[in-house]
Write a protein that holds these residues in place. Structure first.
Motif, PDB file in Angstrom:
ATOM      1  N   ASP A 230       0.869  -1.055   0.112  1.00 32.96           N
ATOM      2  CA  ASP A 230      -0.383   0.017   0.296  1.00 32.96           C
ATOM      3  C   ASP A 230       0.611   1.304   0.441  1.00 32.96           C
ATOM      4  OD1 ASP A 230      -2.348  -1.415   0.299  1.00 32.96           O
ATOM      5  OD2 ASP A 230      -1.811  -1.769   1.886  1.00 32.96           O
ATOM      6  N   GLU A 231       2.036   0.995   0.715  1.00 34.00           N
ATOM      7  CA  GLU A 231       2.847   2.374   1.181  1.00 34.00           C
ATOM      8  C   GLU A 231       4.586   1.916   1.360  1.00 34.00           C
ATOM      9  OE1 GLU A 231       1.360   6.808   1.928  1.00 34.00           O
ATOM     10  OE2 GLU A 231       0.814   6.189   3.297  1.00 34.00           O
ATOM     11  N   ILE A 232       5.214   2.791   0.952  1.00 36.70           N
ATOM     12  CA  ILE A 232       6.434   2.622   1.149  1.00 36.70           C
ATOM     13  C   ILE A 232       7.276   3.999   1.938  1.00 36.70           C
ATOM     14  CG2 ILE A 232       8.970   1.818   1.655  1.00 36.70           C
ATOM     15  CD1 ILE A 232       7.980  -0.629  -0.391  1.00 36.70           C
ATOM     16  N   LEU A 233       6.962   4.149   3.149  1.00 37.21           N
ATOM     17  CA  LEU A 233       7.158   6.043   4.327  1.00 37.21           C
ATOM     18  C   LEU A 233       8.380   5.952   4.635  1.00 37.21           C
ATOM     19  CD1 LEU A 233       4.177   6.609   4.727  1.00 37.21           C
ATOM     20  CD2 LEU A 233       5.277   7.299   2.387  1.00 37.21           C
ATOM     21  N   PRO A 234       9.475   6.810   4.927  1.00 35.76           N
ATOM     22  CA  PRO A 234      10.914   6.804   5.224  1.00 35.76           C
ATOM     23  C   PRO A 234      10.432   7.622   6.690  1.00 35.76           C
ATOM     24  CG  PRO A 234      10.802   8.491   3.169  1.00 35.76           C
ATOM     25  CD  PRO A 234       9.768   7.642   3.266  1.00 35.76           C
ATOM     26  N   LEU A 244      14.472   4.354   9.380  1.00 36.86           N
ATOM     27  CA  LEU A 244      13.961   3.926   9.623  1.00 36.86           C
ATOM     28  C   LEU A 244      12.237   4.073   8.265  1.00 36.86           C
ATOM     29  CD1 LEU A 244      12.643   0.929  11.272  1.00 36.86           C
ATOM     30  CD2 LEU A 244      11.070   3.048  12.529  1.00 36.86           C
ATOM     31  N   LEU A 245      12.164   3.012   7.481  1.00 40.16           N
ATOM     32  CA  LEU A 245      11.416   2.787   6.959  1.00 40.16           C
ATOM     33  C   LEU A 245      10.010   1.998   6.873  1.00 40.16           C
ATOM     34  CD1 LEU A 245      12.612   1.660   3.291  1.00 40.16           C
ATOM     35  CD2 LEU A 245      12.066   3.723   3.382  1.00 40.16           C
ATOM     36  N   ASP A 246       9.113   3.050   6.871  1.00 37.73           N
ATOM     37  CA  ASP A 246       7.534   2.368   7.404  1.00 37.73           C
ATOM     38  C   ASP A 246       6.901   1.268   5.819  1.00 37.73           C
ATOM     39  OD1 ASP A 246       7.366   2.513   9.985  1.00 37.73           O
ATOM     40  OD2 ASP A 246       7.090   5.096   9.261  1.00 37.73           O
ATOM     41  N   ILE A 281      13.047  -8.655   4.450  1.00 38.15           N
ATOM     42  CA  ILE A 281      13.363  -7.163   3.974  1.00 38.15           C
ATOM     43  C   ILE A 281      13.994  -6.049   4.879  1.00 38.15           C
ATOM     44  CG2 ILE A 281      11.482  -5.268   3.643  1.00 38.15           C
ATOM     45  CD1 ILE A 281       9.184  -6.720   3.667  1.00 38.15           C
ATOM     46  N   ASN A 282      14.226  -6.367   5.647  1.00 36.27           N
ATOM     47  CA  ASN A 282      16.148  -4.853   6.011  1.00 36.27           C
ATOM     48  C   ASN A 282      16.955  -6.061   5.290  1.00 36.27           C
ATOM     49  OD1 ASN A 282      14.056  -4.297   8.173  1.00 36.27           O
ATOM     50  ND2 ASN A 282      14.912  -5.736   9.886  1.00 36.27           N
ATOM     51  N   PRO A 288      16.210  -0.479   8.623  1.00 36.19           N
ATOM     52  CA  PRO A 288      15.520  -1.814   9.411  1.00 36.19           C
ATOM     53  C   PRO A 288      13.831  -1.012   8.255  1.00 36.19           C
ATOM     54  CG  PRO A 288      17.517  -0.285  10.217  1.00 36.19           C
ATOM     55  CD  PRO A 288      17.574   0.096   8.974  1.00 36.19           C
ATOM     56  N   VAL A 289      12.891  -1.962   8.994  1.00 32.82           N
ATOM     57  CA  VAL A 289      12.106  -1.313   8.145  1.00 32.82           C
ATOM     58  C   VAL A 289      10.430  -1.561   9.405  1.00 32.82           C
ATOM     59  CG1 VAL A 289      12.192  -1.854   6.010  1.00 32.82           C
ATOM     60  CG2 VAL A 289      11.278  -3.464   6.878  1.00 32.82           C
ATOM     61  N   HIS A 290       9.948  -1.005   9.882  1.00 32.96           N
ATOM     62  CA  HIS A 290       8.935  -1.313  10.201  1.00 32.96           C
ATOM     63  C   HIS A 290       8.031  -1.274   8.881  1.00 32.96           C
ATOM     64  CE1 HIS A 290       4.530  -0.300  12.096  1.00 32.96           C
ATOM     65  NE2 HIS A 290       5.194  -0.884  13.523  1.00 32.96           N
TER      66      HIS A 290
END
Length: 313
Positions: A230-234, A244-246, A281-282, A288-290
């Motif tokens: 749906d979305e990838i946001l810093p 960190l990426l959401d 994904i990391n 790092p991602v959330h």
């Protein structure tokens, strides 16, 4: 060297495709040759749904690997589209490698696929790859190689090479790579050195989430699972040296009962999927991602052209 430059003397480049029935080891072999995970692998049939290109660049050549879904008897519109994708790919590559796992006898499914290759109008060079040698004895490997030779004779396939290997252990992977590069025509490098795939990051992330969701679910569920990013946001409030990426993603299933299976008791299953996918994904992104996951029901999406188009099939 760019696409427009004249290739150096002896530099070879081109496209190869691994084919075989489901679970023949195609995706595992692709990942092992490229040296990084770009195609998801699972014990479930029909895991691969996208054509993933893996790029191997060496001083004397560049090999572009195309990993296709397994050819199967289609029961849905999605199945028909996947089979069309496979056949279109076969007609466009320089080499087709038929994966024939050593731990299984050559059966009707293998013969059917090899026959389809033999009947192509624009015939590529064809090699046989005896995969999964780590699962059997040396005698069984030798017996399998004899059966492969017989298959070629029966169908009129003149194998350009027959190579046994174990992608899992890395045994004879160099031989597979060398055979493929040597069979390519002379030509320029199609991709810059260091690039290993042309798949968008969003597609790779979606596939890693789907792989995590496939593990441990009931047999009827894998074909019903799809993933939408749906979305990838810093994350805005993070310092530059600690980004960190959401990542917001939706797991799509076909029925309410399947939604319950994916979420699990008190959300435990969905949490496990998120943890497993996040680690992968990391590694893929090096950041790092959330990961935020939701589950949505799109009834009978595999049979609905509108949904298939929306999900990228």
């Amino acid at each position: 060297m760019t696409e427009n430059q004249t290739p150096e003397q002896g530099f070879r480049s081109g496209f190869a495709c691994f084919v075989g029935r489901p679970n023949a080891g195609k995706s595992t072999l692709t990942n092992a040759l490229v040296g990084q995970k770009i195609a998801i692998a699972s014990s479930k049939p029909q895991t691969t749904r996208h054509v993933v290109r893996g790029i191997i660049t060496r001083p004397d050549g560049q090999l572009v690997l195309i990993d296709t879904p397994g050819l199967h008897k289609p029961r849905t519109l999605l199945g028909e589209r996947l089979n069309d994708l496979v056949k279109d790919t076969w007609s466009e590559v320089d080499i087709v490698g038929i994966c024939l796992p050593c731990d299984q006898r050559i059966g009707p499914g293998d013969t059917f696929i090899a026959k389809q290759i033999a009947e192509l109008e624009n015939k590529p060079k064809v090699i046989a790859i005896a995969t999964k040698t780590d699962l059997v004895s040396k005698d069984r490997v030798l017996s399998h190689l004899v059966d492969i030779a017989k298959l070629g004779e029966e169908l009129g396939i003149d194998w350009a090479a027959v190579v046994p290997c174990s992608a899992e252990l890395g045994d004879q992977l160099d031989d597979v790579e060398r055979v493929l590069l040597d069979l390519l025509p002379e030509g320029p490098a199609w991709y810059p050195e260091g690039e290993i795939t042309d798949e968008p990051e969003e597609t790779l992330i979606a596939e890693l989430i789907r792989e995590a969701a496939l593990e441990g679910v009931r047999d009827e569920l894998p074909h019903s699972i799809a993933v939408m990013i749906d979305e990838i946001l810093p994350r805005a409030d993070r310092p530059e040296d600690k980004p960190l990426l959401d990542v917001f993603a939706t797991i799509v299933v076909e029925r309410d009962s399947q939604k319950g299976i994916v979420i699990g008791h008190r959300g435990a299953r969905l949490k496990d999927i998120g943890t497993q996918a996040r680690h992968q994904i990391n590694r893929l992104l090096g950041t790092p991602v959330h990961l935020s996951l939701h589950v949505k029901v799109l009834k009978e999406w595999q049979r609905d052209a509108k949904y298939l188009n929306r999900l990228g099939f």
